[in-house]
Design a protein around this motif. Structure first.
Motif, mmCIF file in Angstrom:
data_model
loop_
_atom_site.group_PDB
_atom_site.id
_atom_site.type_symbol
_atom_site.label_atom_id
_atom_site.label_comp_id
_atom_site.label_asym_id
_atom_site.label_seq_id
_atom_site.Cartn_x
_atom_site.Cartn_y
_atom_site.Cartn_z
ATOM 1 N N LYS A 195 0.832 -1.203 0.000
ATOM 2 C CA LYS A 195 0.000 0.000 0.000
ATOM 3 C C LYS A 195 0.871 1.259 0.000
ATOM 4 O O LYS A 195 0.515 2.277 -0.610
ATOM 5 C CB LYS A 195 -0.945 -0.010 1.194
ATOM 6 N N LYS A 196 2.005 1.201 0.687
ATOM 7 C CA LYS A 196 2.922 2.341 0.657
ATOM 8 C C LYS A 196 3.446 2.572 -0.755
ATOM 9 O O LYS A 196 3.563 3.711 -1.213
ATOM 10 C CB LYS A 196 4.087 2.094 1.618
ATOM 11 N N GLU A 197 3.767 1.490 -1.449
ATOM 12 C CA GLU A 197 4.251 1.596 -2.822
ATOM 13 C C GLU A 197 3.176 2.167 -3.741
ATOM 14 O O GLU A 197 3.464 2.976 -4.623
ATOM 15 C CB GLU A 197 4.701 0.223 -3.329
ATOM 16 N N LEU A 198 1.951 1.713 -3.552
ATOM 17 C CA LEU A 198 0.866 2.236 -4.375
ATOM 18 C C LEU A 198 0.711 3.732 -4.180
ATOM 19 O O LEU A 198 0.552 4.496 -5.137
ATOM 20 C CB LEU A 198 -0.443 1.510 -4.052
ATOM 21 N N TRP A 199 0.744 4.172 -2.914
ATOM 22 C CA TRP A 199 0.658 5.595 -2.628
ATOM 23 C C TRP A 199 1.889 6.337 -3.147
ATOM 24 O O TRP A 199 1.798 7.454 -3.676
ATOM 25 C CB TRP A 199 0.513 5.827 -1.123
ATOM 26 N N GLY A 200 3.047 5.714 -3.000
ATOM 27 C CA GLY A 200 4.304 6.385 -3.335
ATOM 28 C C GLY A 200 4.486 6.651 -4.817
ATOM 29 O O GLY A 200 4.969 7.715 -5.208
ATOM 30 N N TRP A 201 4.074 5.657 -5.671
ATOM 31 C CA TRP A 201 4.287 5.870 -7.104
ATOM 32 C C TRP A 201 3.539 4.883 -8.009
ATOM 33 O O TRP A 201 3.136 5.224 -9.111
ATOM 34 C CB TRP A 201 5.784 5.766 -7.450
ATOM 35 N N ARG A 202 3.340 3.667 -7.534
ATOM 36 C CA ARG A 202 2.887 2.621 -8.442
ATOM 37 C C ARG A 202 1.468 2.842 -8.962
ATOM 38 O O ARG A 202 1.189 2.630 -10.146
ATOM 39 C CB ARG A 202 2.986 1.247 -7.761
ATOM 40 N N ALA A 203 0.528 3.270 -8.091
ATOM 41 C CA ALA A 203 -0.852 3.478 -8.533
ATOM 42 C C ALA A 203 -0.911 4.581 -9.587
ATOM 43 O O ALA A 203 -1.650 4.473 -10.575
ATOM 44 C CB ALA A 203 -1.754 3.809 -7.354
ATOM 45 N N MET A 204 -0.144 5.632 -9.390
ATOM 46 C CA MET A 204 -0.106 6.703 -10.378
ATOM 47 C C MET A 204 0.436 6.193 -11.706
ATOM 48 O O MET A 204 -0.163 6.398 -12.773
ATOM 49 C CB MET A 204 0.740 7.874 -9.863
ATOM 50 N N HIS A 205 1.564 5.522 -11.665
ATOM 51 C CA HIS A 205 2.183 5.089 -12.913
ATOM 52 C C HIS A 205 1.308 4.105 -13.677
ATOM 53 O O HIS A 205 1.078 4.271 -14.884
ATOM 54 C CB HIS A 205 3.541 4.446 -12.631
ATOM 55 N N ARG A 206 0.809 3.089 -13.002
ATOM 56 C CA ARG A 206 -0.006 2.089 -13.688
ATOM 57 C C ARG A 206 -1.313 2.697 -14.200
ATOM 58 O O ARG A 206 -1.807 2.343 -15.265
ATOM 59 C CB ARG A 206 -0.294 0.914 -12.754
ATOM 60 N N SER A 207 -1.874 3.641 -13.460
ATOM 61 C CA SER A 207 -3.102 4.296 -13.907
ATOM 62 C C SER A 207 -2.849 5.098 -15.177
ATOM 63 O O SER A 207 -3.689 5.119 -16.091
ATOM 64 C CB SER A 207 -3.659 5.201 -12.806
ATOM 65 N N VAL A 208 -1.692 5.777 -15.240
ATOM 66 C CA VAL A 208 -1.362 6.550 -16.428
ATOM 67 C C VAL A 208 -1.189 5.628 -17.633
ATOM 68 O O VAL A 208 -1.705 5.897 -18.730
ATOM 69 C CB VAL A 208 -0.081 7.386 -16.200
ATOM 70 N N VAL A 209 -0.480 4.523 -17.447
ATOM 71 C CA VAL A 209 -0.247 3.578 -18.541
ATOM 72 C C VAL A 209 -1.579 3.010 -19.045
ATOM 73 O O VAL A 209 -1.857 3.003 -20.251
ATOM 74 C CB VAL A 209 0.693 2.442 -18.093
ATOM 75 N N LEU A 210 -2.408 2.546 -18.122
ATOM 76 C CA LEU A 210 -3.692 1.950 -18.506
ATOM 77 C C LEU A 210 -4.650 3.004 -19.056
ATOM 78 O O LEU A 210 -5.386 2.756 -20.015
ATOM 79 C CB LEU A 210 -4.318 1.243 -17.309
ATOM 80 N N GLY A 211 -4.636 4.176 -18.440
ATOM 81 C CA GLY A 211 -5.518 5.250 -18.896
ATOM 82 C C GLY A 211 -5.235 5.653 -20.325
ATOM 83 O O GLY A 211 -6.160 5.904 -21.122
ATOM 84 N N LYS A 212 -3.962 5.735 -20.674
ATOM 85 C CA LYS A 212 -3.578 6.066 -22.050
ATOM 86 C C LYS A 212 -4.084 5.004 -23.022
ATOM 87 O O LYS A 212 -4.641 5.320 -24.082
ATOM 88 C CB LYS A 212 -2.061 6.192 -22.147
ATOM 89 N N GLN A 213 -3.930 3.738 -22.661
ATOM 90 C CA GLN A 213 -4.378 2.654 -23.538
ATOM 91 C C GLN A 213 -5.895 2.675 -23.704
ATOM 92 O O GLN A 213 -6.417 2.504 -24.821
ATOM 93 C CB GLN A 213 -3.921 1.306 -22.961
ATOM 94 N N ILE A 214 -6.609 2.878 -22.614
ATOM 95 C CA ILE A 214 -8.073 2.906 -22.676
ATOM 96 C C ILE A 214 -8.539 4.092 -23.509
ATOM 97 O O ILE A 214 -9.465 3.980 -24.318
ATOM 98 C CB ILE A 214 -8.662 2.948 -21.254
ATOM 99 N N PHE A 215 -7.900 5.251 -23.323
ATOM 100 C CA PHE A 215 -8.229 6.440 -24.127
ATOM 101 C C PHE A 215 -8.126 6.122 -25.614
ATOM 102 O O PHE A 215 -9.030 6.422 -26.404
ATOM 103 C CB PHE A 215 -7.291 7.587 -23.757
ATOM 104 N N GLN A 216 -7.006 5.550 -26.015
ATOM 105 C CA GLN A 216 -6.764 5.301 -27.431
ATOM 106 C C GLN A 216 -7.766 4.308 -28.020
ATOM 107 O O GLN A 216 -8.195 4.446 -29.164
ATOM 108 C CB GLN A 216 -5.323 4.825 -27.635
ATOM 109 N N GLU A 217 -8.151 3.325 -27.209
ATOM 110 C CA GLU A 217 -9.132 2.349 -27.698
ATOM 111 C C GLU A 217 -10.540 2.950 -27.696
ATOM 112 O O GLU A 217 -11.323 2.720 -28.619
ATOM 113 C CB GLU A 217 -9.092 1.093 -26.823
ATOM 114 N N TYR A 218 -10.865 3.723 -26.687
ATOM 115 C CA TYR A 218 -12.202 4.301 -26.575
ATOM 116 C C TYR A 218 -12.487 5.233 -27.751
ATOM 117 O O TYR A 218 -13.586 5.226 -28.330
ATOM 118 C CB TYR A 218 -12.322 5.061 -25.253
ATOM 119 N N TYR A 219 -11.481 6.046 -28.101
ATOM 120 C CA TYR A 219 -11.655 6.990 -29.201
ATOM 121 C C TYR A 219 -11.139 6.434 -30.532
ATOM 122 O O TYR A 219 -11.115 7.152 -31.529
ATOM 123 C CB TYR A 219 -10.957 8.316 -28.873
ATOM 124 N N GLN A 220 -10.691 5.169 -30.493
ATOM 125 C CA GLN A 220 -10.175 4.501 -31.686
ATOM 126 C C GLN A 220 -9.129 5.367 -32.388
ATOM 127 O O GLN A 220 -9.161 5.595 -33.597
ATOM 128 C CB GLN A 220 -11.329 4.148 -32.628
#
Length: 612
Positions: A195-220
């Motif tokens: 949980k410390k790692e998620l707060w420290g950096w991991r949740a942000m990084h993985r969310s950005v990576v996944l968010g970018k992929q979902i954006f590109q697929e959603y808007y094709q």
């Protein structure tokens, strides 16, 4: 850092014994000092959620904003992500999680038509995180995604700050950092390294990576088309942004970084240490400065430092140039009414607060608070226990103390073992201390870094220190560094926004993180000034995409600093360091046109020693 969510802007009074009580829900993660003046209040605009029938009907009629379509995207990505919620939001609608999101309980209103989606990712059997997306129904041909940060130790999706994105024609993303809490709560971290790692950096990084992929697929979006990704965050949010661009230079094209709590391993113990300077808070301690004497310090700072910049306007614009004499406040004779002066011992405590945290051999561990920050001293110095931002970090992040107690009583200084352990472990690996960001620079990345000179929580000198460390890393080439990162000091502004206690009413609003939400749940820029000259996010976009360097920003305040309906009170240019706003000596000092940015002569190494 770890900090922010420290109080609501609604008039929460910080009493000497009230630090433990600052966990109640607040619309924004901040903590003004004893802000009770009515002019600092705002309506929170809580709204009921849509009925299930309305929700289901809108989802069924939307071609993309439905569970089936979003799930098909995740299937294509072949990633273990769960669609938690999908809600089509109509024009002028609202969305948020209300009280179930204690860090950000205020729902943004007056949204453009969009799809609000929440995803959940199981990191392990004991840790997971969520992130939210605002996906507008219509986007311009230039595709952009805005990522926003969090505050303090808070866990929750920051829907209020996300709302800025769709109004600017961008999709928006925020992560809950892997837990659900207010900014002051740290018990969730005790004994939970993941949980410390998620707060420290991991949740942000993985969310950005996944968010970018979902954006590109959603808007094709075709893979070769450019997706511009921007970041905006302050305090902990500032740290999150710096940490991400340092470690993963491909994540952002531009970053708006406010008052970053960048060196967690040093800053958070410092926040505990600075409180210890003023404890115990009783008559047995001659070094204790009572709450009612902070105003004495501010008044004397204003008297000695206001006109150092050549203009007496109630704003300390150049605290680093002020040769402040604490001796003028020391009680002169035995029997003096000590309510109107400081004892020699109290003056010594104040000196340490300004000086910063020094090791036994004189090494600077973290710089102190800036002259003019005294209105917010109650945050770190006004309690009967050390600030939760410091004590909670040391107890629950660093020591994993089983009984949830840390015996800090009877000491005025943290032990060297605490400092060494924090440096060695850096729990959650949250510190953003990689100063060589050449890879980010080489991609064309840009950073606007800003900090309020009256910040009483995260010392402004820390941002100055970070910027100068970056310059040093790039061979002392100030001009070269200014080509991709510029630092703006905002005189009179407290932590992330507004002016502490609304005094002085200095210009502060530049469209930074949390600032729109402070003005109202339906606000998304600088009210009445939604342009590149006044809104730092728009200026950042123009710099990043068009090469228009940000030579100045015009900051704004109103007669009531958080109510734009009261009319503009002051506007003034905020300049990239080492430039300063210089008055032309003729015009109205409250008008931006009467000021210009002028280069100051600086010595990058020796000046730091003077500022300490």
């Amino acid at each position: 850092m770890t900090l922010w969510r420290f109080i609501t802007t609604t008039a929460v009074v910080i009493l000497p014994s009230a630090f433990h009580a600052l966990t109640s829900p607040s619309p924004l993660p901040i903590l003004h000092s004893a802000t009770t003046t009515s002019t600092c209040k705002r309506n929170h605009h809580f709204q009921p959620r849509q009925s299930q029938g309305q929700h289901d009907d809108r989802q069924a009629r939307h071609p993309k904003c439905n569970s089936q379509y979003l799930s098909s995207i995740l299937h294509t990505l072949n990633t273990p992500v769960t669609v938690e919620n999908v809600t089509p939001v109509p024009a002028n609608g609202f969305y948020g999680e209300g009280a179930s999101d204690p860090a950000y309980p205020v729902n943004p209103t007056n949204l453009p038509p969009l799809c609000a989606v929440t995803f959940q990712i199981d990191h392990s059997t004991t840790a997971s995180y969520r992130f939210g997306l605002f996906l507008p129904d219509k986007l311009p041909s230039t595709k952009r995604l805005l990522v926003v940060g969090n505050g303090g130790f808070s866990g929750g999706i920051n829907w209020l700050d996300m709302a800025v994105g769709p109004h600017h024609g961008m999709a928006a993303l925020s992560t809950d950092t892997g837990h659900n809490s207010t900014a002051l709560e740290t018990s969730w971290a005790n004994g939970h390294s993941e949980k410390k790692e998620l707060w420290g950096w991991r949740a942000m990084h993985r969310s950005v990576v996944l968010g970018k992929q979902i954006f590109q697929e959603y808007y094709q979006q075709p893979k070769h088309d450019k997706l511009w990704i921007y970041y905006s965050g302050c305090s902990t949010g500032g740290r999150q942004g710096l940490r991400e661009l340092q470690e993963f230079p491909d994540s952002f094209d531009g970053a708006l970084i406010g008052a970053p709590a960048w060196w967690t391993a040093r800053l958070n113990p410092f926040l505990m240490q600075i409180g210890l300077y003023n404890l115990p808070a009783d008559d047995s301690n001659p070094y204790h400065i009572p709450l009612n004497k902070f105003s004495l310090l501010l008044e004397e700072v204003m008297r000695q430092c206001d006109d150092v910049d050549g203009v007496q306007d109630g704003i300390v614009s150049s605290p680093e140039k002020c040769e402040f004499d604490l001796g003028t406040l020391v009680c002169s004779e035995f029997g003096t009414n000590i309510s109107n002066c400081l004892t020699a011992e109290q003056a010594e405590t104040a000196r340490k607060v300004y000086e910063g945290w020094l090791s036994e051999d004189g090494e600077l561990l973290y710089p102190g608070l800036t002259l003019s920050s005294e209105n917010q001293w109650s945050i770190l110095l006004g309690g009967t226990v050390p600030s939760p931002y410091g004590l909670g970090y040391v107890r629950d992040f660093l020591l994993d103390n089983d009984d949830k107690e840390l015996d800090w009583t009877g000491t005025s200084k943290l032990g060297k073992d605490i400092i060494d352990k924090a440096q060695r472990l850096d729990p959650g690996h949250s510190s953003a201390i990689q100063y060589d960001i050449s890879n980010f620079k080489d991609r064309g990345g840009k950073v606007i870094l800003y900090h309020g000179l009256a910040d009483g929580l995260v010392p402004e000198k820390g941002s100055w220190w970070y910027y100068n460390k970056t310059i040093d890393t790039f061979g002392g080439d100030l001009d070269g560094v200014r080509e991709f990162i510029r630092y703006f000091q905002i005189p009179g502004m407290g932590h992330c926004f507004s002016t502490p206690d609304c005094k002085p009413n200095a210009p502060w609003n530049i469209g930074g993180a949390f600032q729109a939400g402070l003005m109202g749940s339906d606000t998304w820029s600088v009210p009445g000034f939604e342009d590149v000259d006044h809104d730092a996010l728009l200026a950042l976009m123009a710099w990043t995409e068009e090469g228009k360097a940000v030579d100045k920003l015009v900051a704004t305040t109103w007669h009531r600093p958080t109510d734009s309906n009261t009319g503009v009170f002051i506007q003034r240019p905020i300049c990239p360091w080492p430039e300063k706003a210089a008055y032309d000596g003729v015009g109205d000092v409250n008008e931006a046109g009467s000021w210009e940015c002028a280069m100051e002569k600086v010595e990058l190494v020796s000046e730091w020693q003077r500022r300490v």
